[in-house]
Design a protein around this motif. Structure first.
Motif, PDB file in Angstrom:
ATOM      1  N   LEU A   1       0.799  -1.149   0.098  1.00 49.64           N
ATOM      2  CA  LEU A   1      -0.116   0.081   0.013  1.00 49.64           C
ATOM      3  C   LEU A   1       0.815   1.315   0.010  1.00 49.64           C
ATOM      4  CD1 LEU A   1      -3.086  -0.189   2.142  1.00 49.64           C
ATOM      5  CD2 LEU A   1      -2.763  -0.622  -0.218  1.00 49.64           C
ATOM      6  N   LYS A   2       0.499   2.274  -0.793  1.00 54.99           N
ATOM      7  CA  LYS A   2       1.214   3.726  -0.967  1.00 54.99           C
ATOM      8  C   LYS A   2       0.029   4.467  -1.267  1.00 54.99           C
ATOM      9  CE  LYS A   2       4.417   6.103  -3.390  1.00 54.99           C
ATOM     10  NZ  LYS A   2       5.422   6.345  -4.673  1.00 54.99           N
ATOM     11  N   LYS A   3       0.198   5.447  -0.320  1.00 54.63           N
ATOM     12  CA  LYS A   3      -0.801   6.817  -0.414  1.00 54.63           C
ATOM     13  C   LYS A   3       0.084   8.246  -0.269  1.00 54.63           C
ATOM     14  CE  LYS A   3      -4.659   8.818  -0.497  1.00 54.63           C
ATOM     15  NZ  LYS A   3      -5.675   8.426  -1.710  1.00 54.63           N
ATOM     16  N   CYS A   4      -0.395   8.817  -1.221  1.00 53.72           N
ATOM     17  CA  CYS A   4       0.339  10.145  -1.488  1.00 53.72           C
ATOM     18  C   CYS A   4      -0.630  11.148  -1.829  1.00 53.72           C
ATOM     19  CB  CYS A   4       1.220  10.058  -2.630  1.00 53.72           C
ATOM     20  SG  CYS A   4       2.430   8.882  -2.595  1.00 53.72           S
ATOM     21  N   PHE A   5      -0.532  12.360  -1.091  1.00 55.00           N
ATOM     22  CA  PHE A   5      -1.335  13.737  -1.532  1.00 55.00           C
ATOM     23  C   PHE A   5      -0.352  14.586  -2.294  1.00 55.00           C
ATOM     24  CE2 PHE A   5      -3.439  11.661   2.245  1.00 55.00           C
ATOM     25  CZ  PHE A   5      -4.763  11.526   1.752  1.00 55.00           C
ATOM     26  N   GLY A   6      -1.158  15.365  -2.918  1.00 51.35           N
ATOM     27  CA  GLY A   6      -0.303  16.480  -3.675  1.00 51.35           C
ATOM     28  C   GLY A   6       0.357  16.077  -4.971  1.00 51.35           C
TER      29      GLY A   6
ATOM     30  N   ALA B   1      -1.186   3.319  -4.705  1.00 55.11           N
ATOM     31  CA  ALA B   1      -0.742   1.892  -5.338  1.00 55.11           C
ATOM     32  C   ALA B   1      -0.958   1.013  -4.269  1.00 55.11           C
ATOM     33  CB  ALA B   1       0.863   2.073  -5.545  1.00 55.11           C
ATOM     34  N   GLY B   2      -0.813  -0.325  -4.764  1.00 51.40           N
ATOM     35  CA  GLY B   2      -0.839  -1.290  -4.018  1.00 51.40           C
ATOM     36  C   GLY B   2      -2.384  -1.959  -3.952  1.00 51.40           C
ATOM     37  N   THR B   3      -2.802  -3.191  -3.236  1.00 53.60           N
ATOM     38  CA  THR B   3      -3.952  -3.680  -3.330  1.00 53.60           C
ATOM     39  C   THR B   3      -4.454  -4.118  -1.684  1.00 53.60           C
ATOM     40  OG1 THR B   3      -2.782  -5.866  -3.233  1.00 53.60           O
ATOM     41  CG2 THR B   3      -3.195  -4.964  -5.373  1.00 53.60           C
ATOM     42  N   VAL B   4      -5.734  -4.101  -2.036  1.00 58.10           N
ATOM     43  CA  VAL B   4      -6.650  -4.455  -0.583  1.00 58.10           C
ATOM     44  C   VAL B   4      -7.497  -5.594  -1.077  1.00 58.10           C
ATOM     45  CG1 VAL B   4      -8.186  -3.821   1.085  1.00 58.10           C
ATOM     46  CG2 VAL B   4      -6.258  -2.058   0.326  1.00 58.10           C
ATOM     47  N   CYS B   5      -7.381  -6.717  -0.541  1.00 59.60           N
ATOM     48  CA  CYS B   5      -8.312  -7.726  -0.472  1.00 59.60           C
ATOM     49  C   CYS B   5      -9.311  -7.915   0.784  1.00 59.60           C
ATOM     50  CB  CYS B   5      -7.481  -9.258  -0.778  1.00 59.60           C
ATOM     51  SG  CYS B   5      -8.721 -10.493  -1.192  1.00 59.60           S
ATOM     52  N   PHE B   6     -10.551  -7.637   0.546  1.00 63.53           N
ATOM     53  CA  PHE B   6     -11.402  -7.641   1.682  1.00 63.53           C
ATOM     54  C   PHE B   6     -12.615  -8.545   1.320  1.00 63.53           C
ATOM     55  CE2 PHE B   6     -13.794  -4.244   4.422  1.00 63.53           C
ATOM     56  CZ  PHE B   6     -14.358  -5.078   5.090  1.00 63.53           C
ATOM     57  N   ALA B   7     -12.741  -9.522   2.395  1.00 57.32           N
ATOM     58  CA  ALA B   7     -13.774 -10.433   2.232  1.00 57.32           C
ATOM     59  C   ALA B   7     -13.548 -11.571   0.873  1.00 57.32           C
ATOM     60  CB  ALA B   7     -15.050  -9.903   2.462  1.00 57.32           C
ATOM     61  N   GLY B   8     -12.494 -11.613   0.480  1.00 57.82           N
ATOM     62  CA  GLY B   8     -12.359 -12.737  -0.540  1.00 57.82           C
ATOM     63  C   GLY B   8     -12.314 -11.666  -1.902  1.00 57.82           C
ATOM     64  N   LYS B   9     -12.508 -10.350  -1.908  1.00 57.77           N
ATOM     65  CA  LYS B   9     -12.616  -9.481  -2.872  1.00 57.77           C
ATOM     66  C   LYS B   9     -11.569  -8.362  -3.137  1.00 57.77           C
ATOM     67  CE  LYS B   9     -16.189  -6.765  -5.848  1.00 57.77           C
ATOM     68  NZ  LYS B   9     -15.912  -7.853  -6.889  1.00 57.77           N
ATOM     69  N   GLU B  10     -10.909  -8.407  -4.262  1.00 57.83           N
ATOM     70  CA  GLU B  10      -9.790  -7.179  -4.465  1.00 57.83           C
ATOM     71  C   GLU B  10     -10.732  -5.890  -4.657  1.00 57.83           C
ATOM     72  OE1 GLU B  10      -6.154  -5.537  -6.807  1.00 57.83           O
ATOM     73  OE2 GLU B  10      -6.525  -7.648  -7.110  1.00 57.83           O
ATOM     74  N   ILE B  11     -10.790  -4.998  -3.664  1.00 65.33           N
ATOM     75  CA  ILE B  11     -11.706  -3.854  -4.004  1.00 65.33           C
ATOM     76  C   ILE B  11     -11.062  -2.696  -4.398  1.00 65.33           C
ATOM     77  CG2 ILE B  11     -13.007  -4.526  -1.858  1.00 65.33           C
ATOM     78  CD1 ILE B  11     -11.581  -2.392  -0.108  1.00 65.33           C
ATOM     79  N   THR B  12      -9.644  -2.829  -4.684  1.00 64.35           N
ATOM     80  CA  THR B  12      -8.932  -1.668  -5.106  1.00 64.35           C
ATOM     81  C   THR B  12      -9.234  -1.480  -6.515  1.00 64.35           C
ATOM     82  OG1 THR B  12      -6.822  -3.126  -5.098  1.00 64.35           O
ATOM     83  CG2 THR B  12      -6.838  -1.484  -3.578  1.00 64.35           C
ATOM     84  N   ARG B  13      -9.765  -2.374  -7.270  1.00 65.10           N
ATOM     85  CA  ARG B  13     -10.067  -2.099  -8.644  1.00 65.10           C
ATOM     86  C   ARG B  13     -11.465  -2.003  -9.028  1.00 65.10           C
ATOM     87  NH1 ARG B  13      -5.529  -6.159 -11.962  1.00 65.10           N
ATOM     88  NH2 ARG B  13      -3.700  -5.860 -10.675  1.00 65.10           N
ATOM     89  N   CYS B  14     -12.223  -2.198  -8.041  1.00 64.99           N
ATOM     90  CA  CYS B  14     -13.730  -1.997  -8.287  1.00 64.99           C
ATOM     91  C   CYS B  14     -14.102  -0.552  -8.700  1.00 64.99           C
ATOM     92  CB  CYS B  14     -14.656  -2.139  -6.801  1.00 64.99           C
ATOM     93  SG  CYS B  14     -14.578  -3.754  -6.388  1.00 64.99           S
ATOM     94  N   SER B  15     -15.002  -0.513  -9.557  1.00 68.20           N
ATOM     95  CA  SER B  15     -15.519   0.922  -9.845  1.00 68.20           C
ATOM     96  C   SER B  15     -16.253   1.588  -8.499  1.00 68.20           C
ATOM     97  CB  SER B  15     -16.879   0.699 -10.781  1.00 68.20           C
ATOM     98  OG  SER B  15     -17.644   0.059 -10.309  1.00 68.20           O
ATOM     99  N   ASP B  16     -16.351   2.974  -8.656  1.00 61.39           N
ATOM    100  CA  ASP B  16     -17.046   3.589  -7.367  1.00 61.39           C
ATOM    101  C   ASP B  16     -18.314   3.008  -7.090  1.00 61.39           C
ATOM    102  OD1 ASP B  16     -14.765   5.209  -7.516  1.00 61.39           O
ATOM    103  OD2 ASP B  16     -15.618   6.915  -8.450  1.00 61.39           O
ATOM    104  N   ASP B  17     -19.265   2.592  -8.164  1.00 61.99           N
ATOM    105  CA  ASP B  17     -20.454   2.232  -7.840  1.00 61.99           C
ATOM    106  C   ASP B  17     -20.382   0.846  -7.206  1.00 61.99           C
ATOM    107  OD1 ASP B  17     -21.658   4.449  -9.095  1.00 61.99           O
ATOM    108  OD2 ASP B  17     -22.138   3.731 -10.753  1.00 61.99           O
TER     109      ASP B  17
END
Length: 255
Positions: free
Chosen positions: A14-19, A66-82
């Motif tokens: 996981l990576k998180k940047c601002f600006g 950057a990076g991935t989050v798998c939550f309850a068996g689903k990779e949520i970082t690639r999900c659409s907003d909806d």
């Protein structure tokens, strides 16, 4: 015999940047973390360390750079907003320092409105809401009041009911007692302890040691990484050993 815990959230790289440019700020980078089912996980760190940003990245409320989050068996970082919004409704409950109850609705209607966002019968929803209000010690006559007519502690406990009405996989709490006095804080923390004892998975951000004592797992974030971890075990009230263990850990973290 020890049994292996079930991982419900797995974050990798996981990576998180601002600006941008010279104003670019890296909050965390190449961070790995597993969250386990049934744990009451506390995230601590100095002001600005990225505690809340990390929690929101794990829940899908914010997208990591950057990076991935798998939550309850689903990779949520690639999900659409909806799709991500639907996922959060089904798997996440949120409790914030600011309670955000709708002022022109009763406490009960606030809860039922949140519950209606996920499929289920209204009759069953009302039954569960009443059970949860009983759990948090809010009587029926108070359930009918507007949020402006109740104390901060009552409103926050109603906020917890709203967060768990849909039986979320994980409850995410961001400084939930930050705006409350000591009496109301203790009442709210007692509710979280009850939920945890019943098997609810919880992730809570806090800067308060008394609040951190309620968790069984304390993570300390520093310099963009999980700098240390403390296993406190099941919560026991008035445990001097528990408090001493947490104090020693936090001192070692430079808190």
């Amino acid at each position: 015999m020890l049994t292996e815990k079930e991982t419900i959230i797995s974050a990798r790289g996981l990576k998180k940047c601002f600006g941008n440019g010279d104003n670019r700020q890296v909050i965390f980078e190449n961070l790995d973390l597993d969250i386990y089912r049934g744990d009451f996980t506390i995230i601590m760190g100095s002001s600005g360390a990225g505690k809340s940003t990390l929690m929101y990245s794990l829940s899908g409320m914010d997208r990591p750079t950057a990076g991935t989050v798998c939550f309850a068996g689903k990779e949520i970082t690639r999900c659409s907003d909806d799709r991500l919004a639907v996922f959060r409704r089904e798997h996440c409950g949120f409790v914030f320092q600011q309670i955000y109850l709708l002022e022109k609705m009763s406490l009960m209607d606030n809860v039922l409105t949140a519950g209606a966002l996920v499929k289920g019968s209204r009759k069953e929803l009302i039954r569960r809401a009443k059970e949860l209000f009983e759990l948090v010690n809010i009587p029926e006559y108070t359930q009918k009041k507007f949020s402006s007519q109740v104390s901060g502690g009552e409103a926050q406990r109603a906020g917890i009911v709203r967060a768990v009405i849909n039986k979320p996989t994980v409850v995410f709490a961001d400084e939930p007692t930050g705006a409350l006095n000591s009496g109301n804080s203790a009442a709210v923390l007692n509710v979280f302890t009850k939920l945890h004892n019943e098997g609810q998975s919880i992730i809570m951000v806090t800067h308060d040691k008394r609040t951190a004592l309620r968790g069984n797992r304390v993570l300390y974030i520093r310099d963009g990484q999980i700098f240390g971890e403390c296993d406190l075990g099941r919560y026991e009230a008035e445990s001097h050993e528990r408090e001493a263990k947490l104090n020693t850990f936090l001192t070692g973290m430079g808190w």
